[in-house]
Scaffold this motif. Structure first.
Motif, PDB file in Angstrom:
ATOM      1  N   LEU A 156       0.810  -1.213   0.000  1.00 14.87           N
ATOM      2  CA  LEU A 156       0.000   0.000   0.000  1.00 14.87           C
ATOM      3  C   LEU A 156       0.848   1.269   0.000  1.00 14.87           C
ATOM      4  CD1 LEU A 156      -2.823   1.258   0.147  1.00 14.87           C
ATOM      5  CD2 LEU A 156      -2.693   1.059   2.643  1.00 14.87           C
ATOM      6  N   ASP A 157       1.718   1.414   0.981  1.00 18.99           N
ATOM      7  CA  ASP A 157       2.506   2.640   1.066  1.00 18.99           C
ATOM      8  C   ASP A 157       3.473   2.759  -0.105  1.00 18.99           C
ATOM      9  OD1 ASP A 157       3.521   5.031   2.599  1.00 18.99           O
ATOM     10  OD2 ASP A 157       5.356   3.842   2.501  1.00 18.99           O
ATOM     11  N   GLU A 158       4.093   1.645  -0.451  1.00 16.54           N
ATOM     12  CA  GLU A 158       5.080   1.673  -1.540  1.00 16.54           C
ATOM     13  C   GLU A 158       4.444   2.100  -2.869  1.00 16.54           C
ATOM     14  OE1 GLU A 158       6.409  -1.709   1.250  1.00 16.54           O
ATOM     15  OE2 GLU A 158       4.540  -0.792   0.575  1.00 16.54           O
ATOM     16  N   SER A 159       3.267   1.568  -3.155  1.00 13.85           N
ATOM     17  CA  SER A 159       2.625   1.865  -4.439  1.00 13.85           C
ATOM     18  C   SER A 159       2.073   3.289  -4.494  1.00 13.85           C
ATOM     19  CB  SER A 159       1.511   0.858  -4.723  1.00 13.85           C
ATOM     20  OG  SER A 159       0.517   0.889  -3.710  1.00 13.85           O
ATOM     21  N   VAL A 160       1.423   3.720  -3.436  1.00 14.75           N
ATOM     22  CA  VAL A 160       0.821   5.057  -3.443  1.00 14.75           C
ATOM     23  C   VAL A 160       1.893   6.139  -3.373  1.00 14.75           C
ATOM     24  CG1 VAL A 160      -0.759   6.628  -2.244  1.00 14.75           C
ATOM     25  CG2 VAL A 160      -1.340   4.203  -2.478  1.00 14.75           C
ATOM     26  N   SER A 161       2.952   5.889  -2.614  1.00 13.10           N
ATOM     27  CA  SER A 161       4.054   6.854  -2.555  1.00 13.10           C
ATOM     28  C   SER A 161       4.715   7.009  -3.917  1.00 13.10           C
ATOM     29  CB  SER A 161       5.093   6.407  -1.523  1.00 13.10           C
ATOM     30  OG  SER A 161       4.557   6.441  -0.215  1.00 13.10           O
ATOM     31  N   ALA A 162       4.837   5.912  -4.657  1.00 16.91           N
ATOM     32  CA  ALA A 162       5.425   5.975  -5.994  1.00 16.91           C
ATOM     33  C   ALA A 162       4.507   6.675  -6.983  1.00 16.91           C
ATOM     34  CB  ALA A 162       5.726   4.564  -6.490  1.00 16.91           C
ATOM     35  N   LEU A 163       3.214   6.596  -6.736  1.00 21.94           N
ATOM     36  CA  LEU A 163       2.220   7.133  -7.678  1.00 21.94           C
ATOM     37  C   LEU A 163       2.109   8.647  -7.627  1.00 21.94           C
ATOM     38  CD1 LEU A 163      -0.259   6.412  -9.610  1.00 21.94           C
ATOM     39  CD2 LEU A 163      -1.652   6.613  -7.523  1.00 21.94           C
ATOM     40  N   ILE A 164       2.002   9.196  -6.420  1.00 22.61           N
ATOM     41  CA  ILE A 164       1.600  10.598  -6.258  1.00 22.61           C
ATOM     42  C   ILE A 164       2.800  11.538  -6.329  1.00 22.61           C
ATOM     43  CG2 ILE A 164       0.561  12.275  -4.686  1.00 22.61           C
ATOM     44  CD1 ILE A 164      -1.245  10.059  -3.673  1.00 22.61           C
ATOM     45  N   SER A 165       2.746  12.434  -7.292  1.00 20.32           N
ATOM     46  CA  SER A 165       3.785  13.454  -7.443  1.00 20.32           C
ATOM     47  C   SER A 165       3.274  14.823  -7.015  1.00 20.32           C
ATOM     48  CB  SER A 165       4.264  13.519  -8.896  1.00 20.32           C
ATOM     49  OG  SER A 165       3.168  13.780  -9.767  1.00 20.32           O
ATOM     50  N   SER A 166       1.960  15.029  -7.046  1.00 19.64           N
ATOM     51  CA  SER A 166       1.345  16.295  -6.665  1.00 19.64           C
ATOM     52  C   SER A 166       0.031  16.010  -5.942  1.00 19.64           C
ATOM     53  CB  SER A 166       1.077  17.152  -7.906  1.00 19.64           C
ATOM     54  OG  SER A 166       0.252  18.259  -7.579  1.00 19.64           O
ATOM     55  N   THR A 167      -0.160  16.632  -4.810  1.00 20.04           N
ATOM     56  CA  THR A 167      -1.389  16.386  -4.038  1.00 20.04           C
ATOM     57  C   THR A 167      -2.622  16.977  -4.717  1.00 20.04           C
ATOM     58  OG1 THR A 167      -1.031  18.386  -2.717  1.00 20.04           O
ATOM     59  CG2 THR A 167      -0.131  16.310  -1.865  1.00 20.04           C
ATOM     60  N   SER A 168      -2.421  17.833  -5.690  1.00 19.57           N
ATOM     61  CA  SER A 168      -3.555  18.417  -6.412  1.00 19.57           C
ATOM     62  C   SER A 168      -3.712  17.806  -7.800  1.00 19.57           C
ATOM     63  CB  SER A 168      -3.378  19.932  -6.540  1.00 19.57           C
ATOM     64  OG  SER A 168      -2.182  20.241  -7.240  1.00 19.57           O
ATOM     65  N   GLY A 169      -3.026  16.686  -8.041  1.00 22.01           N
ATOM     66  CA  GLY A 169      -3.077  16.051  -9.349  1.00 22.01           C
ATOM     67  C   GLY A 169      -4.299  15.181  -9.546  1.00 22.01           C
ATOM     68  N   THR A 170      -4.387  14.594 -10.740  1.00 20.21           N
ATOM     69  CA  THR A 170      -5.463  13.673 -11.087  1.00 20.21           C
ATOM     70  C   THR A 170      -4.872  12.298 -11.317  1.00 20.21           C
ATOM     71  OG1 THR A 170      -6.790  15.418 -12.118  1.00 20.21           O
ATOM     72  CG2 THR A 170      -7.315  13.145 -12.730  1.00 20.21           C
ATOM     73  N   TYR A 171      -5.457  11.296 -10.644  1.00 18.43           N
ATOM     74  CA  TYR A 171      -4.920   9.937 -10.670  1.00 18.43           C
ATOM     75  C   TYR A 171      -6.036   8.939 -10.979  1.00 18.43           C
ATOM     76  CZ  TYR A 171      -1.048  12.342  -8.497  1.00 18.43           C
ATOM     77  OH  TYR A 171      -0.031  13.217  -8.257  1.00 18.43           O
ATOM     78  N   ALA A 172      -5.622   7.727 -11.332  1.00 21.38           N
ATOM     79  CA  ALA A 172      -6.587   6.658 -11.599  1.00 21.38           C
ATOM     80  C   ALA A 172      -6.187   5.414 -10.826  1.00 21.38           C
ATOM     81  CB  ALA A 172      -6.665   6.351 -13.092  1.00 21.38           C
ATOM     82  N   ASP A 173      -7.178   4.790 -10.208  1.00 22.55           N
ATOM     83  CA  ASP A 173      -7.022   3.462  -9.629  1.00 22.55           C
ATOM     84  C   ASP A 173      -7.771   2.523 -10.568  1.00 22.55           C
ATOM     85  OD1 ASP A 173      -7.045   1.094  -8.252  1.00 22.55           O
ATOM     86  OD2 ASP A 173      -7.751   1.928  -6.357  1.00 22.55           O
ATOM     87  N   ALA A 174      -7.020   1.781 -11.365  1.00 28.67           N
ATOM     88  CA  ALA A 174      -7.636   0.981 -12.422  1.00 28.67           C
ATOM     89  C   ALA A 174      -8.323  -0.275 -11.903  1.00 28.67           C
ATOM     90  CB  ALA A 174      -6.572   0.597 -13.457  1.00 28.67           C
ATOM     91  N   THR A 175      -8.051  -0.647 -10.648  1.00 29.43           N
ATOM     92  CA  THR A 175      -8.617  -1.865 -10.063  1.00 29.43           C
ATOM     93  C   THR A 175      -9.105  -1.535  -8.656  1.00 29.43           C
ATOM     94  OG1 THR A 175      -6.351  -2.446  -9.419  1.00 29.43           O
ATOM     95  CG2 THR A 175      -7.220  -3.484 -11.416  1.00 29.43           C
ATOM     96  N   PHE A 176     -10.278  -0.950  -8.549  1.00 27.76           N
ATOM     97  CA  PHE A 176     -10.778  -0.408  -7.277  1.00 27.76           C
ATOM     98  C   PHE A 176     -10.903  -1.474  -6.194  1.00 27.76           C
ATOM     99  CE2 PHE A 176     -14.332   0.853  -4.487  1.00 27.76           C
ATOM    100  CZ  PHE A 176     -13.810   2.023  -3.982  1.00 27.76           C
ATOM    101  N   GLY A 177     -11.533  -2.606  -6.510  1.00 30.25           N
ATOM    102  CA  GLY A 177     -11.645  -3.707  -5.557  1.00 30.25           C
ATOM    103  C   GLY A 177     -12.264  -3.294  -4.241  1.00 30.25           C
ATOM    104  N   GLY A 178     -11.550  -3.543  -3.139  1.00 27.36           N
ATOM    105  CA  GLY A 178     -12.046  -3.154  -1.824  1.00 27.36           C
ATOM    106  C   GLY A 178     -11.861  -1.682  -1.523  1.00 27.36           C
ATOM    107  N   GLY A 179     -11.218  -0.958  -2.413  1.00 24.05           N
ATOM    108  CA  GLY A 179     -11.039   0.478  -2.240  1.00 24.05           C
ATOM    109  C   GLY A 179      -9.870   0.865  -1.356  1.00 24.05           C
ATOM    110  N   GLY A 180      -9.035  -0.092  -0.979  1.00 28.54           N
ATOM    111  CA  GLY A 180      -7.923   0.205  -0.078  1.00 28.54           C
ATOM    112  C   GLY A 180      -6.914   1.174  -0.664  1.00 28.54           C
ATOM    113  N   HIS A 181      -6.475   0.909  -1.895  1.00 32.00           N
ATOM    114  CA  HIS A 181      -5.536   1.824  -2.534  1.00 32.00           C
ATOM    115  C   HIS A 181      -6.193   3.170  -2.815  1.00 32.00           C
ATOM    116  CE1 HIS A 181      -3.325  -1.982  -3.487  1.00 32.00           C
ATOM    117  NE2 HIS A 181      -2.296  -1.203  -3.217  1.00 32.00           N
TER     118      HIS A 181
END
Length: 301
Positions: A10-35
């Motif tokens: 969880l932390d490793e993937s989200v930390s790698a993903l987010i470059s700007s707190t005001s950016g736009t992102y996609a979670d392509a596999t929502f599942g349980g919604g944890g990520h």
């Protein structure tokens, strides 16, 4: 959410993903919604998240957050939806956790697990007409052998396919128990569960066309990112990990690097981590389903 699925890396993937707190992102596999929940927790009021899932059970996990747009769709169509949401210039990052959720495995009637007596289903989209019972009862022996070998790396795939075809001559194979009985003579002693897991993986991948979806997703994701945007993918078996690795390297799932007249690679992404990031021992101890996970990170050129 925690009962539905424990998010991996969880932390490793989200930390790698987010470059700007005001950016736009996609979670392509929502599942349980944890990520997704973790991404939202790190975004400002101006940040946005677009999430995808084809499972109605997953959609029911939607958090009440105005920054989230949740779309019921196979992630293979991600580029179409990103454009439809008005992001023609691309978005800042895309995350995909390719694993089957704990909820899907643990809900007996979904038929994802040999641990339960249940209908042979395995559909991620419960509105789809085609299920695992259709595969084992209608595919010819050669096609069964092919998917068992290719998608499950099943030893003795020819023999397993023969046994399935022979069993269905007597009666249609409808349940997990029926399938187990059909192939029980071929199960290796002391490794029955590992062997069955490979068989079920192969059937699940075929039912949901996972490899075709993944190939289309990777192409669409690369097109949907801004320059410098990141693609973060968590894989769980060698076939999908190889596809992700090859696509990051070459821009195609075969891994064949194509160069222009000047010798420059035409791949749209570059790897951020040369080797995949693996879960720590304490995470595996708390969630055994994390043990085969690999995290790969790429950046749009």
């Amino acid at each position: 959410m925690s009962e539905y699925h424990i998010p991996v890396l969880l932390d490793e993937s989200v930390s790698a993903l987010i470059s700007s707190t005001s950016g736009t992102y996609a979670d392509a596999t929502f599942g349980g919604g944890g990520h997704s929940r973790e991404i939202l927790s790190r975004l400002s009021d101006n940040g946005r998240l677009i999430a995808f899932d084809r499972d109605s059970d997953a959609i029911a996990n939607r958090p009440d957050d105005s920054r989230l747009t949740l779309i019921r769709s196979d992630f293979r169509w991600i580029h179409n939806h990103i454009l439809h949401q008005g992001h023609k210039e691309g978005i800042d990052g895309i995350l995909a956790d390719l694993g089957v959720s704990s909820h899907q495995f643990d809900t007996a009637e979904r038929g994802f697990s040999f641990r339960y007596e249940a209908p042979l289903d395995m559909r991620m989209n419960q509105e789809a007409e085609f299920n695992a019972a259709d595969v084992v009862n209608t595919y010819g022996q050669e096609d069964l052998e092919r998917i068992l070998r290719l998608y499950g790396e099943v030893d003795n795939s020819r023999r397993i396919a023969q046994m399935i075809c022979k069993a269905r001559e007597t009666a249609r194979i409808e349940t997990t128990g029926d399938l187990g009985k059909a192939i029980e003579c071929a199960l290796p002693k002391f490794a029955e569960h590992k062997f069955l897991a490979k068989v079920y993986q192969a059937l699940r991948i075929e039912v949901n066309q996972e490899m075709k979806s993944l190939e289309k997703f990777l192409t669409g994701a690369a097109r949907s990112l801004k320059q410098g945007g990141r693609l973060v993918v968590i894989t769980y078996h060698s076939l999908e990990d190889r596809m992700v690795k090859n696509f990051i390297k070459a821009g195609n799932i075969e891994g064949e690097v194509q160069k222009d007249f000047y010798g420059n690679s035409s791949a749209p992404l570059k790897a951020v981590n040369r080797k995949p990031i693996l879960p720590q021992e304490n995470e595996i101890a708390g969630n055994t389903r994390a043990r085969s996970a690999k995290l790969r990170i790429a950046e749009k050129l």
